[in-house]
Write a protein that holds these residues in place. Structure first.
Motif, PDB file in Angstrom:
ATOM      1  N   ALA A  54     -33.064  -7.109 100.796  1.00  0.00           N
ATOM      2  CA  ALA A  54     -32.437  -7.439  99.441  1.00  0.00           C
ATOM      3  C   ALA A  54     -33.529  -8.149  98.482  1.00  0.00           C
ATOM      4  O   ALA A  54     -33.849  -8.239  97.358  1.00  0.00           O
ATOM      5  N   LEU A  55     -34.691  -8.604  99.285  1.00  0.00           N
ATOM      6  CA  LEU A  55     -35.711  -9.837  98.847  1.00  0.00           C
ATOM      7  C   LEU A  55     -37.096  -8.860  98.497  1.00  0.00           C
ATOM      8  O   LEU A  55     -37.744  -9.502  98.062  1.00  0.00           O
ATOM      9  N   TYR A 115     -28.088  -6.062  90.654  1.00  0.00           N
ATOM     10  CA  TYR A 115     -28.096  -7.232  91.250  1.00  0.00           C
ATOM     11  C   TYR A 115     -27.994  -6.809  92.865  1.00  0.00           C
ATOM     12  O   TYR A 115     -26.898  -6.961  93.501  1.00  0.00           O
ATOM     13  N   TRP A 131     -31.726 -13.663  90.974  1.00  0.00           N
ATOM     14  CA  TRP A 131     -31.280 -14.257  92.340  1.00  0.00           C
ATOM     15  C   TRP A 131     -31.130 -15.586  91.852  1.00  0.00           C
ATOM     16  O   TRP A 131     -31.601 -16.423  91.588  1.00  0.00           O
ATOM     17  N   TYR A 151     -28.624  -9.145  94.843  1.00  0.00           N
ATOM     18  CA  TYR A 151     -28.128 -10.315  95.551  1.00  0.00           C
ATOM     19  C   TYR A 151     -26.450 -10.249  95.844  1.00  0.00           C
ATOM     20  O   TYR A 151     -26.161 -10.249  97.098  1.00  0.00           O
ATOM     21  N   ALA A 197     -28.705 -18.562  98.426  1.00  0.00           N
ATOM     22  CA  ALA A 197     -28.910 -19.010  97.045  1.00  0.00           C
ATOM     23  C   ALA A 197     -29.863 -20.204  97.016  1.00  0.00           C
ATOM     24  O   ALA A 197     -29.384 -21.302  97.113  1.00  0.00           O
ATOM     25  N   LEU A 236     -31.374  -9.482 104.805  1.00  0.00           N
ATOM     26  CA  LEU A 236     -32.084 -10.363 103.597  1.00  0.00           C
ATOM     27  C   LEU A 236     -33.485  -9.910 103.187  1.00  0.00           C
ATOM     28  O   LEU A 236     -33.543  -9.899 102.020  1.00  0.00           O
ATOM     29  N   ASN A 240     -35.633 -18.225  97.858  1.00  0.00           N
ATOM     30  CA  ASN A 240     -35.287 -16.947  97.754  1.00  0.00           C
ATOM     31  C   ASN A 240     -35.100 -16.394  96.157  1.00  0.00           C
ATOM     32  O   ASN A 240     -35.715 -15.293  95.933  1.00  0.00           O
ATOM     33  N   ALA A 241     -34.814 -17.257  95.415  1.00  0.00           N
ATOM     34  CA  ALA A 241     -34.834 -16.794  93.914  1.00  0.00           C
ATOM     35  C   ALA A 241     -36.470 -16.501  93.473  1.00  0.00           C
ATOM     36  O   ALA A 241     -36.511 -15.671  92.845  1.00  0.00           O
ATOM     37  N   TYR A 247     -37.543 -13.344  95.312  1.00  0.00           N
ATOM     38  CA  TYR A 247     -36.746 -11.934  94.796  1.00  0.00           C
ATOM     39  C   TYR A 247     -37.601 -11.422  93.251  1.00  0.00           C
ATOM     40  O   TYR A 247     -37.874 -10.562  93.132  1.00  0.00           O
ATOM     41  N   TYR A 292     -25.801  -7.807  98.682  1.00  0.00           N
ATOM     42  CA  TYR A 292     -26.207  -8.503 100.015  1.00  0.00           C
ATOM     43  C   TYR A 292     -25.237  -9.521 100.518  1.00  0.00           C
ATOM     44  O   TYR A 292     -24.560  -9.314 101.639  1.00  0.00           O
TER      45      TYR A 292
END
Length: 344
Positions: free
Chosen positions: A222-223, A205, A270, A207, A278, A219, A282-283, A286, A210
């Protein structure tokens, strides 16, 4: 799922589903399994038959079941969905001590379903290190013996699912090593995996790494959206955090005699609501990027596709604590997508 910092190592990844808006023509060449985790921590979820029907209609080729859900197993009969079947943490001590109980469990939940495509059996979830860790290996050995008796040892591999909490050092990735607490249990487990050609299941994870390190992790890193290399580690260059986490675990495996042990990402995702960064956008970003990326492997294992299971199928309203934990789903309980998604 664990909420760990990058310094203690945060691991966990999973997915393999296409997000049509972002990557409509993506090809997942060479990936052996593309799956989604089917959790049940909700009081408003569809029936098991509806869930399996949704997997089929969305062309989702893999499923992680956290326990032997009989309704789900019945609904999976005759399907092509490949399954990770879990053994509940609370049963580990019993499974470690009683081979006859294990034989009965394998008969009831595996042999009685010859038309279900079991791929892995996961003995416990994120229990290393901890009070139940001592039971993992003997339980794995007993499950393996039961599979041998059934002639299924080549078809179904036995493993356990770990978080990145097993890492004592995670940065730079080449320095990755298991903590002393985890090493007591993982060293013999890795030898079991080597001897039986089994993978290590890992929940990965980025997420949580991060959000626990906002001052040091960007960010985009992470993405998967960083435009250039962020970390250079010897001959390896890292443009995303997922690769760095994965390669830290690979480095740790190498240090304990498991250079050829493959990592299967048994969870990754994510959240779309409930906390820092969140959001649905972003989800979607990712998971779309993860899907395309795992087909290519990591810098340390370039070209080696990663079996990945995204967490999770549904938003689960009884997961604790409230917040992001309840918002990892690709679908709402009414089976409508949280954001537009498609599967290869």
């Amino acid at each position: 799922m664990a909420t760990l910092s990058i310094t203690s190592g945060n691991l966990m990844v999973s997915i393999m589903f296409l997000i049509g808006l972002l990557m409509p023509t993506l090809q997942i060449a060479g990936v052996q399994s593309i799956g989604v985790c089917y959790g049940n921590n909700g009081d408003n979820l569809p029936s098991a038959q509806e869930v399996i029907d949704l997997y089929k209609s969305r062309n989702i080729g893999g499923m992680r079941l956290y326990y032997a859900n009989q309704a789900a197993l019945q609904a999976l009969r005759g399907s092509t969905i490949q399954v990770i079947l879990g053994v509940h943490n609370e049963r580990l001590q019993e499974f470690a001590a009683n081979p006859s109980t294990v034989n009965s469990w394998v008969q009831t939940n595996v042999r009685n379903y010859p038309d279900v495509k079991f791929r892995y059996i996961a003995i416990g979830n994120e229990v290393i290190p901890g009070g139940l860790a001592q039971y993992v290996l003997p339980a794995m050995q007993n499950i393996r013996s039961a599979l041998v008796s059934a002639g299924l040892q080549d078809q179904i591999k036995v493993s356990t699912s770990v978080s990145t909490g097993v890492l004592g050092i995670s940065f730079p990735p080449s320095h990755g090593s298991f903590s002393n607490e985890a090493l007591t249990y993982l060293r013999p487990i890795v030898q079991f995996l080597v001897s039986n050609g089994s993978p290590l299941l890992a929940n990965v994870y980025p997420y949580f790494s991060y959000v626990n390190n906002l001052n040091s992790i960007s960010l985009p890193y992470a993405l998967f959206t960083s435009p250039s290399t962020v970390v250079t580690d010897d001959q390896f260059q890292y443009q995303n955090l997922f690769d760095a986490i994965m390669d830290a675990v690979y480095a740790a495996l190498e240090k304990v005699g498991g250079p050829n042990v493959v990592i299967v990402v048994s969870e990754s995702g994510w959240p779309s609501a409930g906390g820092t960064a969140a959001t649905s956008d972003n989800a979607r970003t990712y998971n779309a990027n993860l899907i395309g990326h795992v087909a290519r492997g990591t810098p340390r294992r370039s070209g080696r596709a990663i079996d990945t299971y995204v967490f999770a199928m549904f938003n689960e309203n009884q997961k604790q604590p409230p917040g992001v934990e309840q918002n990892f789903g690709l679908f709402y309980p009414n089976k409508q997508p949280v954001y537009p998604i498609s599967f290869p």
